[in-house]
Write a protein that holds these residues in place. Sequence first.
Motif, short mmCIF file in Angstrom:
data_model
loop_
_atom_site.label_atom_id
_atom_site.label_comp_id
_atom_site.label_asym_id
_atom_site.label_seq_id
_atom_site.Cartn_x
_atom_site.Cartn_y
_atom_site.Cartn_z
N CYS A 230 -50.39 55.12 -53.58
CA CYS A 230 -50.96 54.40 -54.73
C CYS A 230 -49.88 53.98 -55.73
N PHE A 231 -49.07 54.94 -56.20
CA PHE A 231 -48.05 54.60 -57.19
C PHE A 231 -47.02 53.62 -56.63
N GLY A 232 -46.62 53.82 -55.39
CA GLY A 232 -45.58 52.99 -54.81
C GLY A 232 -46.02 51.61 -54.39
N SER A 233 -47.33 51.34 -54.43
CA SER A 233 -47.85 50.06 -53.95
C SER A 233 -48.28 49.12 -55.07
N LEU A 234 -48.15 49.53 -56.31
CA LEU A 234 -48.58 48.69 -57.42
C LEU A 234 -47.72 47.43 -57.48
N ASP A 235 -48.37 46.28 -57.46
CA ASP A 235 -47.65 45.01 -57.58
C ASP A 235 -47.24 44.80 -59.04
N HIS A 236 -45.97 44.62 -59.29
CA HIS A 236 -45.47 44.50 -60.66
C HIS A 236 -46.08 43.31 -61.40
N GLU A 237 -46.15 42.17 -60.74
CA GLU A 237 -46.64 40.98 -61.42
C GLU A 237 -48.13 41.08 -61.74
N ILE A 238 -48.89 41.64 -60.80
CA ILE A 238 -50.32 41.83 -61.06
C ILE A 238 -50.52 42.82 -62.21
N LEU A 239 -49.77 43.92 -62.19
CA LEU A 239 -49.88 44.92 -63.25
C LEU A 239 -49.53 44.32 -64.61
N LEU A 240 -48.43 43.58 -64.68
CA LEU A 240 -48.04 42.96 -65.95
C LEU A 240 -49.05 41.92 -66.39
N GLY A 241 -49.67 41.23 -65.42
CA GLY A 241 -50.71 40.26 -65.76
C GLY A 241 -51.93 40.95 -66.35
N ILE A 242 -52.30 42.11 -65.80
CA ILE A 242 -53.43 42.87 -66.34
C ILE A 242 -53.12 43.34 -67.75
N LEU A 243 -51.91 43.84 -67.97
CA LEU A 243 -51.52 44.28 -69.30
C LEU A 243 -51.52 43.12 -70.29
N ALA A 244 -51.07 41.95 -69.83
CA ALA A 244 -50.98 40.78 -70.72
C ALA A 244 -52.34 40.28 -71.16
N GLU A 245 -53.40 40.65 -70.46
CA GLU A 245 -54.74 40.22 -70.89
C GLU A 245 -55.08 40.77 -72.27
N LYS A 246 -54.61 41.98 -72.56
CA LYS A 246 -54.94 42.61 -73.84
C LYS A 246 -53.74 42.82 -74.75
N ILE A 247 -52.55 42.90 -74.16
CA ILE A 247 -51.34 43.13 -74.96
C ILE A 247 -50.62 41.81 -75.12
N HIS A 248 -50.75 41.19 -76.28
CA HIS A 248 -50.13 39.89 -76.55
C HIS A 248 -48.82 40.11 -77.30
N ASP A 249 -47.96 40.88 -76.69
CA ASP A 249 -46.69 41.23 -77.30
C ASP A 249 -45.64 41.18 -76.19
N GLN A 250 -44.86 40.11 -76.15
CA GLN A 250 -43.90 39.92 -75.07
C GLN A 250 -42.79 40.96 -75.08
N ARG A 251 -42.44 41.48 -76.24
CA ARG A 251 -41.38 42.50 -76.28
C ARG A 251 -41.84 43.77 -75.58
N PHE A 252 -43.08 44.16 -75.81
CA PHE A 252 -43.59 45.37 -75.15
C PHE A 252 -43.73 45.13 -73.65
N LEU A 253 -44.17 43.95 -73.25
CA LEU A 253 -44.30 43.65 -71.82
C LEU A 253 -42.93 43.63 -71.14
N ARG A 254 -41.91 43.13 -71.85
CA ARG A 254 -40.56 43.15 -71.27
C ARG A 254 -40.08 44.59 -71.10
N LEU A 255 -40.44 45.45 -72.06
CA LEU A 255 -40.06 46.86 -71.93
C LEU A 255 -40.69 47.48 -70.68
N ILE A 256 -41.96 47.20 -70.43
CA ILE A 256 -42.64 47.71 -69.23
C ILE A 256 -41.99 47.14 -67.98
N ARG A 257 -41.67 45.85 -68.00
CA ARG A 257 -41.02 45.24 -66.84
C ARG A 257 -39.67 45.90 -66.56
N ASN A 258 -38.87 46.13 -67.61
CA ASN A 258 -37.58 46.78 -67.42
C ASN A 258 -37.75 48.19 -66.87
#
Length: 334
Positions: A161-189
Motif C-alpha cells: 500500500c505505502f509503496g504503491s501510492l502514485d505521487h501525482e494522484i496523491l498531490l492532486g488529491i491534496l490540491a483539491e483542499k490545500i490551495h497552498d503551493q508552498r506546502f504542496l512543494r514540501l510534500i512533493r520534496n
Amino acid sequence: MQTAEVVLGVLRERGRQGLPLTQLYRQMFNRELYLLAYGNIYSNQGAMTPGASEETADGMSGEKIGQITGLMRNERYRFSPARRVYIPKKNGKLRPLGLPSWSDKLVGEVVRLLLEAYYEPVFSDRSHGFRKRRGCHTALREINDTWTGTTWFIEGDISDCFGSLDHEILLGILAEKIHDQRFLRLIRNMLKAGYLEDWVHHETLSGSPQGGVVSPILSNIYLHKLDEFVEQELIPQYTRGARRKSNPEYSRIKARRSNARKHGDRAAARDLDKQMRTLPSTDPMDPGYRRLRYIRYADLCRRRHKSAYADLWIMPTGLLDGPPGGRGVVLGAA
C-alpha cells in the motif's frame, strides 16, 4: 504565532466545514508545533536510530528547531534520503523500512499533525486503519455487531500500500483542499527524497516510505477516495428491496404451531417451536433483497497511532478464515 492547540482546532473546524486551506505552509515555522511534535516522537524506539546521517533525538535543542524553521521560511529545507533496511514479515518475506534523519522525522510529524487535524473529521466511519481509537479491533467489532444476516464476504488485500501510492494522484488529491503551493512543494520534496540502500542513492518514483511518520495519514487521504466511491456509487447501486421475503418453511411451521395451540396440543406446539428456532424467519437468499456493506482496516500500525493490534481477534468463528493481514478491505452482502 498561535499555540499548537489553537492551530489544530482551527484546522479541524475548517476540515469539518469543507473549507480549503490557503496558508497552511505558514504553520511550518510555528515553534509550538515542533515542540508538540517532539513530545509525540522523542520516546519512540526509533528516535535514537540514525538515518543516513548520525543525527538522532539526542541532539535535539531549541536551536535545532530555530534552524529548521529558518530554512522553512525561505523554502530551503531539503529532506535527506532515508536509509533503507529490511525487516522480516510473518510470511517469511522481507519488508523494506525507511529510516529518515531526526530532522526529517520531526518535520514529518509536524506535517502529520496538520494533515490529520484537517482530514480526520471528514474520513469515513467505515475506515479503521491508522486512526486514533480505531483499528482491527473496532473494525471486527463493527462487523460482529452490525453485519447481521450477511451471507458472503469478499476480503481484499492492498498489496504494498505505502509503496504503491502514485505521487501525482496523491498531490492532486491534496490540491483539491490545500490551495497552498508552498506546502504542496514540501510534500512533493518529501516524497521524492529517495533512499540509500548499501549507501547507493535510489529515486522514489512512487509510494511513501515504510517507517515514515507521514505515510499512514497520506495513505488514508489517498484511500479516502476508495471509501467515497464505495459509499456513493457501489452501495446505492447494489442496495435493493425494503425487506426480505418470508421463509416458506418457517411460515408453514408457524401456522402448524398456531393450529396446535388452538387445539390445546401443547406438546406438539413445543416441538414445533423448537423447529422454528432452527430456521430463519426470512429467506436469506432472497434475490430481491440486497445490502452491500464495506469496511477498511489495517493491522500493522504503530502503537503511537493507537490503532490496530494484530493479536486481538474477535471475529466470530466461521465468518472469515483467519485474522486479516496488511491493509485491506472487506465487502459483505446480505
